[in-house]
Design a protein around this motif. Structure first.
Motif, PDB file in Angstrom:
ATOM      1  N   GLN A 142       1.239  11.774 -25.301  1.00 51.55           N
ATOM      2  CA  GLN A 142       1.272  11.668 -23.838  1.00 51.55           C
ATOM      3  C   GLN A 142       0.120  12.488 -23.256  1.00 51.55           C
ATOM      4  OE1 GLN A 142       4.593  13.318 -21.564  1.00 51.55           O
ATOM      5  NE2 GLN A 142       4.480  11.532 -20.212  1.00 51.55           N
ATOM      6  N   PRO A 143      -0.699  11.847 -22.423  1.00 50.76           N
ATOM      7  CA  PRO A 143      -1.833  12.568 -21.841  1.00 50.76           C
ATOM      8  C   PRO A 143      -1.396  13.673 -20.881  1.00 50.76           C
ATOM      9  CG  PRO A 143      -2.076  10.201 -21.554  1.00 50.76           C
ATOM     10  CD  PRO A 143      -0.682  10.436 -22.008  1.00 50.76           C
ATOM     11  N   GLN A 144      -2.199  14.724 -20.857  1.00 48.98           N
ATOM     12  CA  GLN A 144      -2.149  15.715 -19.782  1.00 48.98           C
ATOM     13  C   GLN A 144      -3.386  15.443 -18.965  1.00 48.98           C
ATOM     14  OE1 GLN A 144      -2.071  19.745 -21.217  1.00 48.98           O
ATOM     15  NE2 GLN A 144      -0.109  19.440 -22.247  1.00 48.98           N
ATOM     16  N   GLY A 166      -6.990  12.890 -12.471  1.00 52.93           N
ATOM     17  CA  GLY A 166      -6.293  11.885 -13.263  1.00 52.93           C
ATOM     18  C   GLY A 166      -6.914  11.663 -14.633  1.00 52.93           C
ATOM     19  N   LYS A 167      -8.001  12.363 -14.915  1.00 51.11           N
ATOM     20  CA  LYS A 167      -8.665  12.249 -16.218  1.00 51.11           C
ATOM     21  C   LYS A 167      -7.863  12.997 -17.280  1.00 51.11           C
ATOM     22  CE  LYS A 167     -13.008  13.936 -18.311  1.00 51.11           C
ATOM     23  NZ  LYS A 167     -13.050  13.027 -19.433  1.00 51.11           N
ATOM     24  N   ALA A 168      -7.761  12.404 -18.478  1.00 51.77           N
ATOM     25  CA  ALA A 168      -7.027  13.060 -19.563  1.00 51.77           C
ATOM     26  C   ALA A 168      -7.792  14.267 -20.082  1.00 51.77           C
ATOM     27  CB  ALA A 168      -6.777  12.067 -20.694  1.00 51.77           C
ATOM     28  N   VAL A 169      -7.125  15.411 -20.138  1.00 53.88           N
ATOM     29  CA  VAL A 169      -7.756  16.618 -20.677  1.00 53.88           C
ATOM     30  C   VAL A 169      -7.000  17.127 -21.900  1.00 53.88           C
ATOM     31  CG1 VAL A 169      -8.957  17.406 -18.597  1.00 53.88           C
ATOM     32  CG2 VAL A 169      -6.526  17.948 -18.902  1.00 53.88           C
ATOM     33  N   VAL A 185     -13.915   8.220 -29.945  1.00 57.50           N
ATOM     34  CA  VAL A 185     -14.198   8.184 -28.504  1.00 57.50           C
ATOM     35  C   VAL A 185     -15.313   9.158 -28.126  1.00 57.50           C
ATOM     36  CG1 VAL A 185     -11.860   7.439 -27.896  1.00 57.50           C
ATOM     37  CG2 VAL A 185     -12.414   9.879 -27.831  1.00 57.50           C
ATOM     38  N   GLY A 186     -15.621  10.081 -29.018  1.00 56.23           N
ATOM     39  CA  GLY A 186     -16.730  10.996 -28.773  1.00 56.23           C
ATOM     40  C   GLY A 186     -16.479  12.014 -27.678  1.00 56.23           C
ATOM     41  N   GLY A 187     -15.238  12.325 -27.406  1.00 57.21           N
ATOM     42  CA  GLY A 187     -14.939  13.354 -26.403  1.00 57.21           C
ATOM     43  C   GLY A 187     -13.799  14.227 -26.870  1.00 57.21           C
ATOM     44  N   PHE A 188     -13.837  15.463 -26.453  1.00 53.50           N
ATOM     45  CA  PHE A 188     -12.791  16.391 -26.877  1.00 53.50           C
ATOM     46  C   PHE A 188     -11.699  16.489 -25.824  1.00 53.50           C
ATOM     47  CE2 PHE A 188     -16.419  17.504 -29.344  1.00 53.50           C
ATOM     48  CZ  PHE A 188     -15.910  17.937 -30.550  1.00 53.50           C
ATOM     49  N   ARG A 209       2.998   7.145 -19.866  1.00 53.07           N
ATOM     50  CA  ARG A 209       4.061   7.405 -20.833  1.00 53.07           C
ATOM     51  C   ARG A 209       3.412   7.789 -22.168  1.00 53.07           C
ATOM     52  NH1 ARG A 209       9.438   5.379 -19.905  1.00 53.07           N
ATOM     53  NH2 ARG A 209       9.513   4.819 -17.707  1.00 53.07           N
ATOM     54  N   PRO A 210       4.198   8.367 -23.074  1.00 54.20           N
ATOM     55  CA  PRO A 210       3.650   8.599 -24.418  1.00 54.20           C
ATOM     56  C   PRO A 210       3.355   7.246 -25.080  1.00 54.20           C
ATOM     57  CG  PRO A 210       5.732   9.803 -24.092  1.00 54.20           C
ATOM     58  CD  PRO A 210       5.596   8.846 -22.952  1.00 54.20           C
ATOM     59  N   GLU A 211       2.192   7.121 -25.692  1.00 51.85           N
ATOM     60  CA  GLU A 211       1.753   5.856 -26.279  1.00 51.85           C
ATOM     61  C   GLU A 211       1.020   6.127 -27.590  1.00 51.85           C
ATOM     62  OE1 GLU A 211       2.142   2.882 -24.827  1.00 51.85           O
ATOM     63  OE2 GLU A 211       1.865   3.034 -22.652  1.00 51.85           O
ATOM     64  N   THR A 212       0.759   5.053 -28.326  1.00 58.34           N
ATOM     65  CA  THR A 212      -0.109   5.214 -29.491  1.00 58.34           C
ATOM     66  C   THR A 212      -1.534   5.469 -28.984  1.00 58.34           C
ATOM     67  OG1 THR A 212      -0.602   2.865 -29.541  1.00 58.34           O
ATOM     68  CG2 THR A 212       1.278   3.616 -30.887  1.00 58.34           C
ATOM     69  N   LEU A 213      -2.375   6.056 -29.831  1.00 61.60           N
ATOM     70  CA  LEU A 213      -3.735   6.384 -29.400  1.00 61.60           C
ATOM     71  C   LEU A 213      -4.540   5.134 -29.049  1.00 61.60           C
ATOM     72  CD1 LEU A 213      -4.542   9.344 -31.818  1.00 61.60           C
ATOM     73  CD2 LEU A 213      -4.029   9.456 -29.366  1.00 61.60           C
ATOM     74  N   ASP A 214      -4.295   4.037 -29.766  1.00 62.93           N
ATOM     75  CA  ASP A 214      -5.010   2.797 -29.447  1.00 62.93           C
ATOM     76  C   ASP A 214      -4.729   2.336 -28.025  1.00 62.93           C
ATOM     77  OD1 ASP A 214      -6.512   2.399 -31.668  1.00 62.93           O
ATOM     78  OD2 ASP A 214      -4.961   1.253 -32.738  1.00 62.93           O
ATOM     79  N   ARG A 215      -3.480   2.450 -27.616  1.00 58.83           N
ATOM     80  CA  ARG A 215      -3.127   2.020 -26.252  1.00 58.83           C
ATOM     81  C   ARG A 215      -3.683   2.978 -25.209  1.00 58.83           C
ATOM     82  NH1 ARG A 215       2.438  -1.101 -25.617  1.00 58.83           N
ATOM     83  NH2 ARG A 215       1.638  -0.938 -23.501  1.00 58.83           N
ATOM     84  N   LEU A 216      -3.694   4.262 -25.516  1.00 58.96           N
ATOM     85  CA  LEU A 216      -4.245   5.226 -24.547  1.00 58.96           C
ATOM     86  C   LEU A 216      -5.738   5.002 -24.338  1.00 58.96           C
ATOM     87  CD1 LEU A 216      -2.437   8.562 -25.501  1.00 58.96           C
ATOM     88  CD2 LEU A 216      -1.985   7.068 -23.541  1.00 58.96           C
ATOM     89  N   LYS A 217      -6.409   4.702 -25.444  1.00 60.40           N
ATOM     90  CA  LYS A 217      -7.851   4.459 -25.392  1.00 60.40           C
ATOM     91  C   LYS A 217      -8.176   3.325 -24.425  1.00 60.40           C
ATOM     92  CE  LYS A 217      -8.922   3.725 -29.597  1.00 60.40           C
ATOM     93  NZ  LYS A 217      -9.271   3.714 -31.034  1.00 60.40           N
ATOM     94  N   ALA A 218      -7.286   2.345 -24.377  1.00 57.90           N
ATOM     95  CA  ALA A 218      -7.536   1.154 -23.569  1.00 57.90           C
ATOM     96  C   ALA A 218      -7.150   1.337 -22.094  1.00 57.90           C
ATOM     97  CB  ALA A 218      -6.766  -0.029 -24.171  1.00 57.90           C
ATOM     98  N   ASN A 219      -6.675   2.522 -21.727  1.00 56.98           N
ATOM     99  CA  ASN A 219      -6.287   2.763 -20.329  1.00 56.98           C
ATOM    100  C   ASN A 219      -7.444   3.412 -19.563  1.00 56.98           C
ATOM    101  OD1 ASN A 219      -5.264   3.686 -17.906  1.00 56.98           O
ATOM    102  ND2 ASN A 219      -3.381   4.535 -18.780  1.00 56.98           N
ATOM    103  N   PRO A 220      -8.146   2.627 -18.729  1.00 55.87           N
ATOM    104  CA  PRO A 220      -9.354   3.137 -18.076  1.00 55.87           C
ATOM    105  C   PRO A 220      -9.074   4.304 -17.118  1.00 55.87           C
ATOM    106  CG  PRO A 220      -8.740   0.992 -17.179  1.00 55.87           C
ATOM    107  CD  PRO A 220      -7.845   1.246 -18.351  1.00 55.87           C
ATOM    108  N   ALA A 221      -7.878   4.348 -16.537  1.00 57.24           N
ATOM    109  CA  ALA A 221      -7.569   5.406 -15.571  1.00 57.24           C
ATOM    110  C   ALA A 221      -7.666   6.797 -16.209  1.00 57.24           C
ATOM    111  CB  ALA A 221      -6.174   5.192 -14.990  1.00 57.24           C
ATOM    112  N   LEU A 222      -7.421   6.872 -17.518  1.00 56.58           N
ATOM    113  CA  LEU A 222      -7.416   8.177 -18.188  1.00 56.58           C
ATOM    114  C   LEU A 222      -8.827   8.656 -18.522  1.00 56.58           C
ATOM    115  CD1 LEU A 222      -4.407   7.483 -20.576  1.00 56.58           C
ATOM    116  CD2 LEU A 222      -4.380   8.939 -18.535  1.00 56.58           C
ATOM    117  N   ALA A 223      -9.801   7.737 -18.455  1.00 56.32           N
ATOM    118  CA  ALA A 223     -11.215   8.055 -18.683  1.00 56.32           C
ATOM    119  C   ALA A 223     -11.423   8.845 -19.969  1.00 56.32           C
ATOM    120  CB  ALA A 223     -11.789   8.823 -17.483  1.00 56.32           C
TER     121      ALA A 223
END
Ligand code: C2E
Ligand code: MG
Ligand code: MG
Ligand code: MG
Length: 279
Positions: free
Chosen positions: A45-47, A52-55, A108-111, A262-276
């Motif tokens: 689950q993103p923080q 709104g960017k995932a950190v 994804v090349g980002g930490f 919501r908590p998701e698999t990493l593949d699904r999170l990657k595909a969510n543009p809002a999380l950048a």
């Protein structure tokens, strides 16, 4: 009549206890099998920050069993703790999430920060620190990327030893977060004695923040303590926009909840543009 009724109550009570006992036994038995057969997996689950960017990502374990169906982690983590399965379960969580995170951030090349929940039993293993460092090294993840989430129950006994373990982890650069903060006992006095990097404000406070002046005041004092100790603050379980804006006004900068993702698999999170993610 009264006596008869109370006898019935006893019977109902007993059968409920029996059912709970049988359920526990089958969860334990199936979990033992599940750990060996690969029916457990991780979701994240993103923080997010204020934009709104995932950190960060919190790793959460999931279990889909052939016979029992979906079992919630709240249930099976407790069973694992009582039945000697917490160490292998904790090991699975540590290895899987660090391995998956490592692949993900290379791709994804980002930490971002990776947060992992650690149970009391796992934390108290004599080789816990070594195990964590070993798994990090194995997957080339630096200690500075890792946050370990602990709970107040860890301090119920053997405070000095727990403190030493926390200090050893922090010396290596691993951050320590206090999860579900505010739900345990002696929270505020505990905080002053502990070297912590982050506090997660429990969902129960976030839920009532809009209606309940007491909850709002509680959060204000938690934020004041966190600030004076240089701790990061995370508001947990944000389900609607307003629940995030109130803590923002009070100085909270990180959020986690269904409102963002919501908590998701990493593949699904990657595909969510809002999380950048990776931008
Ligand atoms: P937690 O560490 O406090 O995790 C947050 C829980 O709140 C997660 O439930 C998450 O799915 C849920 N949540 C997040 N945002 C919202 C929201 O907006 N609304 C609502 N209603 N819920 C939200 P989950 O995954 O069912 O986990 C429950 C608990 O089980 C965790 O609480 C943690 O204590 C434990 N747990 C989960 N995964 C692990 C693990 O890998 N290891 C250990 N030791 N414990 C775990
Ligand atoms: Mg947690
Ligand atoms: Mg929590
Ligand atoms: Mg919780």
């Amino acid at each position: 009549y009264e006596a008869k009724q109370s006898r019935n109550d006893v019977c109902i009570y007993r059968s409920e206890m029996e059912m709970a006992y049988l359920r526990r036994l089958s969860v334990e038995q199936r979990l033992r099998y599940g750990l060996a057969s690969g029916s457990l997996y991780m979701v994240y689950q993103p923080q997010v920050d204020q934009t709104g960017k995932a950190v960060g990502l919190e790793a959460l374990v999931r279990w889909q069993d052939e016979e029992l169906g979906f079992v919630s982690p709240a249930e099976f983590v407790e069973v694992a703790e009582k039945s000697g399965l917490m160490v292998p379960l904790g090991r699975f969580v540590l290895e899987t999430s660090i391995r998956e995170y490592s692949l993900f951030r290379n791709e994804v090349g980002g930490f971002v920060d990776l947060s992992i929940n650690i149970s009391v039993i796992q934390f108290r293993q004599p080789d816990f620190v070594e195990t964590v460092l070993e798994v990090l090294a194995m997957h080339r993840v630096s200690p500075g990327e890792l946050v370990l989430e602990i709970t107040e129950s860890l301090f119920m006994s053997d405070f000095e030893r727990v403190l030493k373990t926390i200090e050893r982890l922090r010396e290596k650069g691993i951050r320590i977060s206090m999860d579900d903060f505010g739900t345990g006992y002696s929270s505020l006095s505990l905080l002053r004695k502990l070297p912590l990097d982050e506090l997660k404000i429990d969902k129960s406070f976030v839920d009532t923040i809009l209606e309940d002046e007491k909850a709002a005041n509680m959060i204000r004092s938690i934020i004041a303590i966190a600030r004076s100790h240089n701790m990061e603050l995370v508001a947990e379980g944000v389900e609607e926009e307003a629940q995030a804006s109130a803590p923002v006004e009070m100085g909270c900068r990180r959020f986690q909840g269904y409102y963002f993702s919501r908590p998701e698999t990493l593949d699904r999170l990657k595909a969510n543009p809002a999380l950048a993610i990776g931008h």
